[in-house]
Design a protein around this motif. Structure first.
Motif, PDB file in Angstrom:
ATOM      1  N   GLY A   1      -7.988  68.746 -39.543  1.00  0.00           N
ATOM      2  CA  GLY A   1      -8.388  67.607 -40.374  1.00  0.00           C
ATOM      3  C   GLY A   1      -9.890  67.448 -40.450  1.00  0.00           C
ATOM      4  O   GLY A   1     -10.650  68.217 -39.868  1.00  0.00           O
ATOM      5  N   THR A   2     -10.304  66.412 -41.159  1.00  0.00           N
ATOM      6  CA  THR A   2     -11.728  66.143 -41.354  1.00  0.00           C
ATOM      7  C   THR A   2     -12.034  64.681 -41.067  1.00  0.00           C
ATOM      8  O   THR A   2     -11.310  63.790 -41.504  1.00  0.00           O
ATOM      9  N   LEU A   3     -13.089  64.455 -40.322  1.00  0.00           N
ATOM     10  CA  LEU A   3     -13.644  63.130 -40.088  1.00  0.00           C
ATOM     11  C   LEU A   3     -14.814  62.975 -41.050  1.00  0.00           C
ATOM     12  O   LEU A   3     -15.703  63.822 -41.087  1.00  0.00           O
ATOM     13  N   GLU A   4     -14.807  61.908 -41.840  1.00  0.00           N
ATOM     14  CA  GLU A   4     -15.888  61.681 -42.788  1.00  0.00           C
ATOM     15  C   GLU A   4     -16.634  60.407 -42.412  1.00  0.00           C
ATOM     16  O   GLU A   4     -16.050  59.328 -42.365  1.00  0.00           O
ATOM     17  N   LEU A   5     -17.911  60.555 -42.130  1.00  0.00           N
ATOM     18  CA  LEU A   5     -18.783  59.411 -41.882  1.00  0.00           C
ATOM     19  C   LEU A   5     -19.557  59.196 -43.167  1.00  0.00           C
ATOM     20  O   LEU A   5     -20.287  60.096 -43.625  1.00  0.00           O
ATOM     21  N   LYS A   6     -19.360  58.011 -43.797  1.00  0.00           N
ATOM     22  CA  LYS A   6     -19.937  57.769 -45.122  1.00  0.00           C
ATOM     23  C   LYS A   6     -20.262  56.292 -45.277  1.00  0.00           C
ATOM     24  O   LYS A   6     -19.748  55.452 -44.532  1.00  0.00           O
ATOM     25  N   PRO A   7     -21.112  55.978 -46.252  1.00  0.00           N
ATOM     26  CA  PRO A   7     -21.406  54.566 -46.508  1.00  0.00           C
ATOM     27  C   PRO A   7     -20.113  53.791 -46.792  1.00  0.00           C
ATOM     28  O   PRO A   7     -19.227  54.271 -47.484  1.00  0.00           O
ATOM     29  N   GLY A   8     -20.001  52.615 -46.191  1.00  0.00           N
ATOM     30  CA  GLY A   8     -18.816  51.787 -46.399  1.00  0.00           C
ATOM     31  C   GLY A   8     -17.673  52.093 -45.453  1.00  0.00           C
ATOM     32  O   GLY A   8     -16.594  51.514 -45.574  1.00  0.00           O
ATOM     33  N   GLY A   9     -17.883  52.986 -44.511  1.00  0.00           N
ATOM     34  CA  GLY A   9     -16.831  53.344 -43.560  1.00  0.00           C
ATOM     35  C   GLY A   9     -17.449  53.656 -42.207  1.00  0.00           C
ATOM     36  O   GLY A   9     -18.437  53.033 -41.794  1.00  0.00           O
ATOM     37  N   TYR A  10     -16.868  54.620 -41.514  1.00  0.00           N
ATOM     38  CA  TYR A  10     -17.482  55.072 -40.260  1.00  0.00           C
ATOM     39  C   TYR A  10     -18.848  55.662 -40.568  1.00  0.00           C
ATOM     40  O   TYR A  10     -19.040  56.338 -41.582  1.00  0.00           O
ATOM     41  N   HIS A  11     -19.803  55.426 -39.672  1.00  0.00           N
ATOM     42  CA  HIS A  11     -21.137  55.973 -39.849  1.00  0.00           C
ATOM     43  C   HIS A  11     -21.864  55.979 -38.506  1.00  0.00           C
ATOM     44  O   HIS A  11     -21.375  55.434 -37.516  1.00  0.00           O
ATOM     45  N   ILE A  12     -23.013  56.612 -38.497  1.00  0.00           N
ATOM     46  CA  ILE A  12     -23.882  56.646 -37.325  1.00  0.00           C
ATOM     47  C   ILE A  12     -24.990  55.628 -37.560  1.00  0.00           C
ATOM     48  O   ILE A  12     -25.542  55.539 -38.660  1.00  0.00           O
ATOM     49  N   MET A  13     -25.300  54.837 -36.541  1.00  0.00           N
ATOM     50  CA  MET A  13     -26.340  53.823 -36.659  1.00  0.00           C
ATOM     51  C   MET A  13     -27.491  54.196 -35.725  1.00  0.00           C
ATOM     52  O   MET A  13     -27.317  54.264 -34.503  1.00  0.00           O
ATOM     53  N   PHE A  14     -28.670  54.454 -36.311  1.00  0.00           N
ATOM     54  CA  PHE A  14     -29.893  54.692 -35.553  1.00  0.00           C
ATOM     55  C   PHE A  14     -30.529  53.326 -35.335  1.00  0.00           C
ATOM     56  O   PHE A  14     -30.939  52.660 -36.291  1.00  0.00           O
ATOM     57  N   ILE A  15     -30.592  52.885 -34.081  1.00  0.00           N
ATOM     58  CA  ILE A  15     -31.048  51.534 -33.750  1.00  0.00           C
ATOM     59  C   ILE A  15     -32.372  51.611 -32.984  1.00  0.00           C
ATOM     60  O   ILE A  15     -32.517  52.411 -32.062  1.00  0.00           O
ATOM     61  N   GLY A  16     -33.307  50.741 -33.372  1.00  0.00           N
ATOM     62  CA  GLY A  16     -34.625  50.763 -32.737  1.00  0.00           C
ATOM     63  C   GLY A  16     -35.421  51.973 -33.196  1.00  0.00           C
ATOM     64  O   GLY A  16     -35.961  52.718 -32.374  1.00  0.00           O
ATOM     65  N   LEU A  17     -35.497  52.151 -34.520  1.00  0.00           N
ATOM     66  CA  LEU A  17     -36.241  53.292 -35.063  1.00  0.00           C
ATOM     67  C   LEU A  17     -37.685  53.279 -34.575  1.00  0.00           C
ATOM     68  O   LEU A  17     -38.336  52.232 -34.573  1.00  0.00           O
ATOM     69  N   LYS A  18     -38.175  54.430 -34.186  1.00  0.00           N
ATOM     70  CA  LYS A  18     -39.543  54.546 -33.693  1.00  0.00           C
ATOM     71  C   LYS A  18     -40.537  54.739 -34.836  1.00  0.00           C
ATOM     72  O   LYS A  18     -41.737  54.594 -34.640  1.00  0.00           O
ATOM     73  N   LYS A  19     -40.007  55.081 -36.018  1.00  0.00           N
ATOM     74  CA  LYS A  19     -40.826  55.192 -37.220  1.00  0.00           C
ATOM     75  C   LYS A  19     -39.891  55.121 -38.424  1.00  0.00           C
ATOM     76  O   LYS A  19     -38.684  55.319 -38.295  1.00  0.00           O
ATOM     77  N   SER A  20     -40.442  54.828 -39.572  1.00  0.00           N
ATOM     78  CA  SER A  20     -39.637  54.777 -40.795  1.00  0.00           C
ATOM     79  C   SER A  20     -39.109  56.171 -41.125  1.00  0.00           C
ATOM     80  O   SER A  20     -39.776  57.176 -40.874  1.00  0.00           O
TER      81      SER A  20
END
Length: 177
Positions: free
Chosen positions: A117-136
């Motif tokens: 199967g396939t896991l899809e991380l996409k806008p509006g669903g599961y995704h990865i969140m980068f928190i405390g960005l050190k730069k833009s």
């Protein structure tokens, strides 16, 4: 000696089927250019396709990451962690709508990547969140990250940063697979 304008073949490795293909020499530039734009990774039967992120505004402290993971094996796996030097922490998230309000929550225990199967991380669903960005995050850059899977282990990837208005990976499709 062959000239660039002749139909001399070059050999191109296809990482998805593990074979060399001969293509006419003039097409080599197109093939290699598309490889530079499109990006995918492999680890222990898992194919990670097209990691991407959106550019962030100056001072924005969070950013999202998206990709697909296809499990070509016969055993289930789980994406259990992500790390990146561009953020203080990285979390796996889900997004739901509750009475017209968007709610993002951290996913504990990882995300299943079922065998075949396939896991899809996409806008509006599961995704990865980068928190405390050190730069833009700037369009055109690549953001390094390490994905950790329960069975397959770790793999280094790079998220292609795209314009803030992007809704999907802006990459050329892989013809023939």
């Amino acid at each position: 000696m062959a000239r660039a304008d002749q139909d001399t073949p070059c050999h191109v490795f296809n990482p998805f089927c593990g074979a060399l293909r001969c293509v006419p020499y003039p097409l080599c530039a197109i093939v290699f250019a598309s490889d530079a734009i499109a990006h995918s990774y492999q680890v222990s039967g898992l194919a990670i396709g097209h990691p991407w992120s959106r550019e962030t505004a100056p001072g924005q402290s969070v950013g999202g990451g998206f990709l697909t993971v296809t499990n070509r094996g016969k055993t289930d796996d789980r994406l259990i962690a992500v790390t990146s030097p561009v953020a203080a922490q990285v979390q796996l998230h889900t997004m739901t709508m509750d009475g017209g309000v968007m709610r993002m929550r951290e996913v504990t225990g990882g995300l299943a990547v079922p065998a075949g199967g396939t896991l899809e991380l996409k806008p509006g669903g599961y995704h990865i969140m980068f928190i405390g960005l050190k730069k833009s995050l700037k369009a055109g850059e690549r953001v390094p990250a390490t994905l950790t899977f329960q069975r397959a282990g770790t793999v280094q990837v790079a998220f292609a940063v795209q314009p803030a208005t992007s809704t999907g990976p802006m990459e050329m499709p892989h013809a023939g697979h």
